[in-house]
Design an enzyme around this catalytic site. Sequence first.
Site, PDB file in Angstrom:
ATOM      1  N   CYS A  62      87.231  20.730  56.265  1.00  0.00           N
ATOM      2  CA  CYS A  62      87.386  20.069  57.574  1.00  0.00           C
ATOM      3  C   CYS A  62      87.115  18.570  57.485  1.00  0.00           C
ATOM      4  CB  CYS A  62      86.446  20.697  58.593  1.00  0.00           C
ATOM      5  SG  CYS A  62      86.531  19.918  60.220  1.00  0.00           S
ATOM      6  N   ARG A  65      84.292  16.658  60.496  1.00  0.00           N
ATOM      7  CA  ARG A  65      82.894  17.080  60.535  1.00  0.00           C
ATOM      8  C   ARG A  65      81.905  16.060  61.079  1.00  0.00           C
ATOM      9  NH1 ARG A  65      81.808  19.248  54.668  1.00  0.00           N
ATOM     10  NH2 ARG A  65      83.832  18.354  54.088  1.00  0.00           N
ATOM     11  N   TRP A 233      89.476  19.366  68.310  1.00  0.00           N
ATOM     12  CA  TRP A 233      90.770  18.916  68.831  1.00  0.00           C
ATOM     13  C   TRP A 233      91.708  18.724  67.644  1.00  0.00           C
ATOM     14  CZ3 TRP A 233      86.211  16.128  69.985  1.00  0.00           C
ATOM     15  CH2 TRP A 233      85.917  15.108  69.067  1.00  0.00           C
ATOM     16  N   GLU A 238      98.606  18.096  61.847  1.00  0.00           N
ATOM     17  CA  GLU A 238      98.613  19.570  61.877  1.00  0.00           C
ATOM     18  C   GLU A 238      99.836  20.082  62.632  1.00  0.00           C
ATOM     19  OE1 GLU A 238      94.289  19.652  63.471  1.00  0.00           O
ATOM     20  OE2 GLU A 238      94.517  21.461  62.249  1.00  0.00           O
TER      21      GLU A 238
HETATM   22  N1  ARG Z   1      95.875  23.734  61.488  1.00  0.00           N
HETATM   23  C1  ARG Z   1      95.708  24.645  62.574  1.00  0.00           C
HETATM   24  C2  ARG Z   1      96.885  24.515  63.534  1.00  0.00           C
HETATM   25  O1  ARG Z   1      97.702  23.688  63.357  1.00  0.00           O
HETATM   26  C3  ARG Z   1      94.411  24.409  63.315  1.00  0.00           C
HETATM   27  C4  ARG Z   1      93.168  24.388  62.463  1.00  0.00           C
HETATM   28  C5  ARG Z   1      91.969  23.777  63.154  1.00  0.00           C
HETATM   29  N2  ARG Z   1      92.230  22.396  63.491  1.00  0.00           N
HETATM   30  C6  ARG Z   1      91.397  21.597  64.159  1.00  0.00           C
HETATM   31  N3  ARG Z   1      91.798  20.385  64.410  1.00  0.00           N
HETATM   32  N4  ARG Z   1      90.211  22.002  64.546  1.00  0.00           N
HETATM   33  O2  ARG Z   1      96.985  25.203  64.535  1.00  0.00           O
END
Ligand code: ARG
Length: 357
Positions: A62, A65, A233, A238
Site C-alpha cells: 500500500c 500508508r 480512497w 487504479e
Molecule cells: N485496486 C483496487 C480497485 O481498483 C482497490 C484496492 C484498494 N485501493 C485503495 N485505494 N484503497 O478497485
Amino acid sequence: MNELVAEAKAFIEQFYIESEKSGVEVRLQQVEEEIAETGTYIHTKEELAFGAKLAWRNSNRCIGRLFWNSLHVFDERGASSEEDVFRALERHLEFASNEGRIRPAITVFRPSQQGAPDIRLWNHQLLRYAGYQEGDAYIGDPHSIDFTKKCEELGWKGDRTDFDILPFVVQIGENLPQWKPVRKELVLEVDLRHPEFEWFSDLGLKWYGVPIISDMELKIGGISYKAAPFNGWYMETEIGARNLADVERYNLLPKVASCMGLDTSRAITLWKDKALIELNIAVLHSFKEDGVSIVDHHTAAQQFRLFEQNEQHAGREVTGDWTWLIPPVSPAATHIFHKAYDNTWKSTNYFYQDKPY
Ligand code: ARG
C-alpha cells in the site's frame, strides 16, 4: 497454541509500548491465562483499533500508508445475524462515502473462534460492478464473472449494463448465504468526462467512489478476523490505468485511442500510452469536479515518502513490496522506483484468504 501465545504477547507488548500505556504485565498475564483456559483471547476495543491500524501500517503493497493512524474502526464483533451484518455494511458505506469527503474506515466482525460460526463476506469489494460473458463478448467487469454467477444462482438478477452494482452477500457458518441489494442512495459514483475532449462523456463511463476491500483476512496478534471490510480512497491509476484499461478488465484503450484519432495500427505511435494518460486525466478531473476524494500518483508517492520519514523518526523499519508500490503510470518519475524495499511481512496484517464459494 504456543504460537498464539507468542503472537499475542508480541502484539500486546507493541500496543503498550506504542501507546505509552502502563500495566502491560497484568494484561500479558491475563491473556496467557485466557488462552490456557479457552484456547483464544479477546481483544479490548483499544487493542482492536490499534491492531487494525497497525495492520494497515504493515501493508507492504500500500502506497497510502501515511494515513494509517486516521483509520476509523467500527467494532461490530457483536453482530450475529445476517441482518446485523447488512446494517453494519450500510453504515460503513455511508460513513466512508461522507458525500465525497472519503474517510478511511474498517468494520470488524467477530473473529474465528470456537463456538461461534464464521461470518464471511462473499464480495471482493462492498461496491463492485457485475461481469457477464456472452459468447466471447463481455458485459461489465470481467473480474466479477464468477461472483456474479454465484449471485445469480442465489436469485439476484442484474440489469446487464456495464455498471450493475453487485449485492452484498453474507454467509454465517453453513447457512445459505443471504444477499441484499445495495441501496442506491448509498452508492457514490462519478460519471467520467475529460477537461478537453468533449466526446469523452459520450463513452458513458463511470466508476464508484469508494474502494472497500471485503475479502481479506485481518490478523491481529494471532487472532483471525475473516470479515473486516476496509477502505481508503482511490489513486487515479487504479481506475484509469488498470480497471478501465487492462485487457482482461474493461479494455478501453483501443476505443479511447480511436476517439482521439490516433493511429492504432502501429505500436510505435505510442497510442496506448497517450490513451492511458487521457483516461487518467479524465478520472482525476471528474472526481475532483464532483468533490470525491482521490489522489494522483505523484502526490501519493510524496505522501509515501513522508510516511517513510515518519517511520524512520519513530525508529521503525518500513517494509514494502516494490512491485506493487510503484504506480503503473510513469513509475520512474517517483522516488519509489529508485529505491529497494524489504518485503518481509509482519504478522499483524491484511492477508488473502480462500474464497468462501
Ligand atoms: N485496486 C483496487 C480497485 O481498483 C482497490 C484496492 C484498494 N485501493 C485503495 N485505494 N484503497 O478497485
